[in-house]
Write a protein that holds these residues in place. Structure first.
Motif, PDB file in Angstrom:
ATOM      1  N   ALA A   9       0.822  -1.206   0.000  1.00  0.00           N
ATOM      2  CA  ALA A   9       0.000   0.000   0.000  1.00  0.00           C
ATOM      3  C   ALA A   9       0.859   1.260   0.000  1.00  0.00           C
ATOM      4  N   VAL A  10       1.957   1.233   0.741  1.00  0.00           N
ATOM      5  CA  VAL A  10       2.831   2.417   0.798  1.00  0.00           C
ATOM      6  C   VAL A  10       3.543   2.625  -0.536  1.00  0.00           C
ATOM      7  N   ALA A  11       3.966   1.543  -1.184  1.00  0.00           N
ATOM      8  CA  ALA A  11       4.558   1.676  -2.512  1.00  0.00           C
ATOM      9  C   ALA A  11       3.558   2.281  -3.484  1.00  0.00           C
ATOM     10  N   ALA A  12       2.298   1.872  -3.387  1.00  0.00           N
ATOM     11  CA  ALA A  12       1.255   2.434  -4.250  1.00  0.00           C
ATOM     12  C   ALA A  12       1.016   3.907  -3.941  1.00  0.00           C
TER      13      ALA A  12
ATOM     14  N   ARG B 222      13.005   6.858  -3.121  1.00  0.00           N
ATOM     15  CA  ARG B 222      12.313   7.718  -4.086  1.00  0.00           C
ATOM     16  C   ARG B 222      12.537   9.208  -3.949  1.00  0.00           C
ATOM     17  N   LEU B 223      12.972   9.681  -2.793  1.00  0.00           N
ATOM     18  CA  LEU B 223      13.131  11.126  -2.628  1.00  0.00           C
ATOM     19  C   LEU B 223      14.134  11.693  -3.628  1.00  0.00           C
TER      20      LEU B 223
ATOM     21  N   ALA C  15       9.834   5.042   5.569  1.00  0.00           N
ATOM     22  CA  ALA C  15      11.214   5.498   5.390  1.00  0.00           C
ATOM     23  C   ALA C  15      11.909   4.741   4.271  1.00  0.00           C
ATOM     24  N   GLN C  16      11.597   3.459   4.140  1.00  0.00           N
ATOM     25  CA  GLN C  16      12.215   2.660   3.091  1.00  0.00           C
ATOM     26  C   GLN C  16      11.832   3.186   1.708  1.00  0.00           C
ATOM     27  N   GLN C  17      10.557   3.479   1.521  1.00  0.00           N
ATOM     28  CA  GLN C  17      10.129   4.050   0.241  1.00  0.00           C
ATOM     29  C   GLN C  17      10.707   5.449   0.036  1.00  0.00           C
TER      30      GLN C  17
END
Length: 246
Positions: free
Chosen positions: A70-73, A130-131, A124-126
């Motif tokens: 869900a967080v990746a989405a 991606r930042l 935090a992992q995403q």
């Protein structure tokens, strides 16, 4: 929605309390804001619509922060709508005070750790993946890690883990031009705090800081805005934002 917005922020827990104030504050600074919320569709939409009504750009996305899919989405949606992500503020969390460690239901412990610790880790992992350069990750802890109030063992444990994780990630992102910091509020007048404490406890906590009041969500949002934008030389820190209570 524009895919050429200069700065884009994701705010988890952005439909209520401190998170919602952060959404409003960053939007006022010109950010396009992705409002993440856990379950209340009406509140999530309302937070985004409030930004849009003032001429800003916002998108509401429902996602459980502890669910990596869900967080990746969530990040996918931010990138699709606005072209990238510059700031991530992980304000999502749960608090269950009042029960001594010896009596705490382990199901409660599991829920607190899943949302507060695992959720912060997943977000935090995403963010680390991606930042964009010049970006910022801001996690949330609590001044309870220093105050050590009885009845907060699970909450304290989850937020102490967030602090440790955040400080290590700041160093792991060497060379990326991304700052990583933790904001640790003291007692703050949110629905979460007010609903979890008795009137007597609220009055006692409000009297403790030298400024003799509870913090307001806007007080915390100002610090987040500072870390999100101009504070490029503040990195790998835990900022206690509590009116001098400690």
């Amino acid at each position: 929605m524009s895919a050429t917005t200069a700065r884009v922020a994701i705010v988890t827990g952005g439909s209520r309390g401190i998170g919602r104030q952060v959404v409003s504050r960053l939007a006022a600074d010109g950010y396009a804001v992705v409002v993440n919320y856990a379950s209340n569709d009406a509140e999530g939409r309302s937070a985004a619509e409030e930004v849009i009504a003032k001429g800003g750009q916002a998108l509401a996305i429902r996602a459980d922060v502890s669910d990596e899919v869900a967080v990746a989405a969530l990040f996918d949606a931010a990138e699709e709508a606005f072209g990238g992500v510059d700031v991530v503020v992980n304000a999502a969390g749960v608090m269950t005070p009042g029960t001594p460690l010896v009596d705490l239901d382990l199901n409660v412990l599991d829920r607190v750790m899943r949302v507060n610790m695992r959720g912060a880790f997943v977000v935090a992992q995403q963010a680390a993946r991606r930042l964009r350069r010049g970006g910022a990750l801001i996690t949330f802890s609590t001044s309870v890690t220093k105050l050590a109030h009885p009845g907060y063992s699970a909450y304290n444990a989850s937020k102490s883990a967030v602090e440790g994780m955040t400080l290590i990630l700041a160093r792991e992102l060497r060379g990326r031009d991304i700052t990583v910091n933790t904001v640790a509020p003291g007692p703050t007048a949110t629905d979460l705090f007010l609903g979890a404490n008795t009137e007597e406890a609220i009055a006692r906590l409000a009297a403790q800081p030298p400024l003799e009041r509870l913090g307001q969500p806007a007080d915390i949002a100002e610090v987040v805005a500072f870390l999100a934008g101009p504070a490029r030389w503040v990195n790998g820190q835990v900022l206690l934002v509590n009116g001098g209570i400690i």
